[in-house]
Write a protein that holds these residues in place. Structure first.
Motif, short mmCIF file in Angstrom:
data_model
loop_
_atom_site.label_atom_id
_atom_site.label_comp_id
_atom_site.label_asym_id
_atom_site.label_seq_id
_atom_site.Cartn_x
_atom_site.Cartn_y
_atom_site.Cartn_z
N PHE A 190 -6.46 3.14 5.56
CA PHE A 190 -5.23 2.43 5.84
C PHE A 190 -4.08 3.38 6.11
O PHE A 190 -2.91 3.03 5.97
CB PHE A 190 -4.89 1.53 4.64
N ASP A 191 -4.41 4.60 6.50
CA ASP A 191 -3.41 5.64 6.68
C ASP A 191 -2.34 5.26 7.70
O ASP A 191 -1.17 5.56 7.51
CB ASP A 191 -4.09 6.95 7.08
N LEU A 192 -2.74 4.58 8.77
CA LEU A 192 -1.78 4.24 9.82
C LEU A 192 -0.65 3.37 9.29
O LEU A 192 0.52 3.75 9.32
CB LEU A 192 -2.48 3.53 10.99
N LEU A 193 -0.98 2.19 8.76
CA LEU A 193 0.05 1.27 8.32
C LEU A 193 0.81 1.80 7.11
O LEU A 193 2.04 1.72 7.05
CB LEU A 193 -0.57 -0.09 7.99
N VAL A 250 5.80 4.29 4.87
CA VAL A 250 6.44 5.36 4.12
C VAL A 250 7.55 6.00 4.95
O VAL A 250 8.65 6.27 4.45
CB VAL A 250 5.42 6.41 3.67
N LEU A 251 7.29 6.24 6.22
CA LEU A 251 8.29 6.83 7.10
C LEU A 251 9.49 5.90 7.30
O LEU A 251 10.64 6.32 7.28
CB LEU A 251 7.65 7.18 8.45
N LYS A 252 9.21 4.61 7.46
CA LYS A 252 10.30 3.64 7.63
C LYS A 252 11.10 3.49 6.34
O LYS A 252 12.34 3.38 6.38
CB LYS A 252 9.74 2.29 8.09
N ASP A 253 10.40 3.49 5.20
CA ASP A 253 11.10 3.38 3.92
C ASP A 253 12.07 4.54 3.74
O ASP A 253 13.16 4.37 3.18
CB ASP A 253 10.10 3.38 2.77
N ILE A 268 8.79 -0.04 -7.78
CA ILE A 268 9.41 1.28 -7.81
C ILE A 268 8.73 2.19 -6.78
O ILE A 268 7.52 2.39 -6.84
CB ILE A 268 9.30 1.91 -9.21
N PRO A 269 9.48 2.73 -5.82
CA PRO A 269 8.86 3.62 -4.81
C PRO A 269 8.25 4.85 -5.46
O PRO A 269 8.78 5.37 -6.46
CB PRO A 269 10.05 4.00 -3.91
N PRO A 270 7.13 5.34 -4.93
CA PRO A 270 6.49 6.53 -5.50
C PRO A 270 7.30 7.78 -5.19
O PRO A 270 8.12 7.79 -4.27
CB PRO A 270 5.14 6.57 -4.78
N PRO A 271 7.09 8.85 -5.95
CA PRO A 271 7.83 10.10 -5.70
C PRO A 271 7.39 10.75 -4.39
O PRO A 271 6.30 10.48 -3.88
CB PRO A 271 7.45 10.97 -6.91
N PHE A 315 0.82 -1.21 0.00
CA PHE A 315 0.00 0.00 0.00
C PHE A 315 0.85 1.26 0.00
O PHE A 315 0.38 2.35 -0.34
CB PHE A 315 -0.95 0.01 1.20
N SER A 316 2.11 1.11 0.37
CA SER A 316 3.02 2.25 0.34
C SER A 316 3.35 2.66 -1.09
O SER A 316 3.87 3.75 -1.32
CB SER A 316 4.32 1.91 1.06
N LEU A 317 3.05 1.78 -2.05
CA LEU A 317 3.41 2.05 -3.44
C LEU A 317 2.28 2.71 -4.23
O LEU A 317 2.51 3.28 -5.29
CB LEU A 317 3.78 0.73 -4.14
#
Length: 330
Positions: A163-166, A171-174, A148-151, A135-137
């Motif tokens: 799903f904002d929490l997870l 995103v922060l950990k990435d 590929i990570p998003p900009p 979901f981070s993508l």
């Protein structure tokens, strides 16, 4: 500590030692089991002092207890030096979830930073594999999702707000991992899709999420997912094989997506309800954002072939949930 003589007799001297942080969790337990079946890796688990290790003991060459309440840089560095660790995998996630992504990140970053900085303190060659989420993508553009990570500054589609929490925590950990890589660190990120199936330890997040969607009622404080929630699904053992392949590859800056089957929450719940023999009329699903997960590049570079399909495994999944006592459908 656990000294498993079986490993010493079966594994050759060329076996590489791998350190798993978060080994007593759902994915971590599956990793311990799958890695123990390989001929080229031996598992060492770094756990908190309070962790229950009984389920993973048969799969570990050694279990190391943290010297502190939380796993630290020194714990990781000492384990690497003492046991000649070549790869560190962090799948630790703070449970139960905190109420905000900021609070969750404050907890989750402890083990992540311990893995990264503990490895760096010993050698820049130590490979650290970290875990994110598919979901981070996803961005508002939708469409074909790869590894590929998003900009920076991207926005999630409206249906992912729940799903904002997870997603936000991932995103922060990435960002921490990407910074580590850009500064010369040897790390990779695995993006698992929604994970199902049987693991040696506790069950999956989806064990109750699917059931609450079928009932249409909140459970444990969570609201059911929206009908148009699109994701992909991977069996926990297929995911473990992805980590094994990434460990063998050892590529600095690797990004790997494990997402074999594209199924909406409505579609997966229909299969689940049928296996559980409960009545369920699924909402009509419309993939409004045209989201499709494509892990073909990951499969190619890691030489992976997925073994499991949801339709074939869902009955065993339901049976496992009943064994765990987390089944609540009428």
């Amino acid at each position: 500590m656990s000294d498993n003589k079986e490993f010493l007799s079966e594994k050759s001297s060329s076996v590489k030692n791998i350190l798993i942080i978060g080994a007593t969790g759902y994915i971590g337990g599956a990793l311990c089991r799958q890695f123990s079946h390989t001929q080229d890796f031996a598992v060492l688990a770094l756990v908190r002092p309070s962790s229950n290790i009984e389920a993973i003991k048969p799969f570990c060459k050694e279990i190391i207890r943290s010297q502190e309440v939380e796993i630290s840089n020194n714990d990781v560095a000492e384990a690497i030096r003492k046991h000649d660790i070549t790869t560190v995998i962090n799948v630790a996630w703070h449970m139960p979830p905190e109420p905000t992504k900021e609070a969750q990140f404050a907890k989750d970053r402890i083990a992540l930073e311990a893995a990264l900085h503990g490895a760096r303190a010993v050698s820049p060659d130590i490979h650290v594999i970290t875990t994110s989420g598919n979901f981070s993508l996803i961005t508002t553009a939708g469409g074909r999702i790869t590894e590929i990570p998003p900009p920076k500054g991207y926005r999630w589609p409206e249906y992912l707000v729940c799903f904002d929490l997870l997603s936000g925590v991932n995103v922060l950990k990435d960002a921490l991992v990407e910074e580590y890589i850009s500064n010369g660190g040897n790390a990779s990120i695995v993006y698992p899709s929604s994970v199902y199936g049987c693991a040696p330890t506790r069950g999956s997040f989806w064990d109750f999420a699917i059931q609450q969607f079928i009932t249409g009622k909140p459970y444990q404080g969570y609201q059911p997912f929206p009908p148009d929630f699109m994701t992909a699904w991977i069996h926990v053992e297929d995911l473990a094989d992805c980590y094994i392949a990434a460990a063998r590859k050892g590529s600095k800056g690797g990004h790997y997506l494990a997402a074999p089957e594209n199924l909406s929450i409505s579609q997966i719940s229909t299969l689940f309800a049928k296996a559980a023999q409960v009545e369920f009329l699924a909402p009509v699903f419309e993939n409004k954002d045209k989201v499709i997960f494509d892990d073909s590049h990951t499969r190619e570079i890691l030489q992976l072939q997925w073994k499991y399909k949801v339709a074939d495994e869902v009955k065993v999944w339901v049976k496992r949930i009943k064994e765990l006592g987390t089944y609540f459908l009428e």
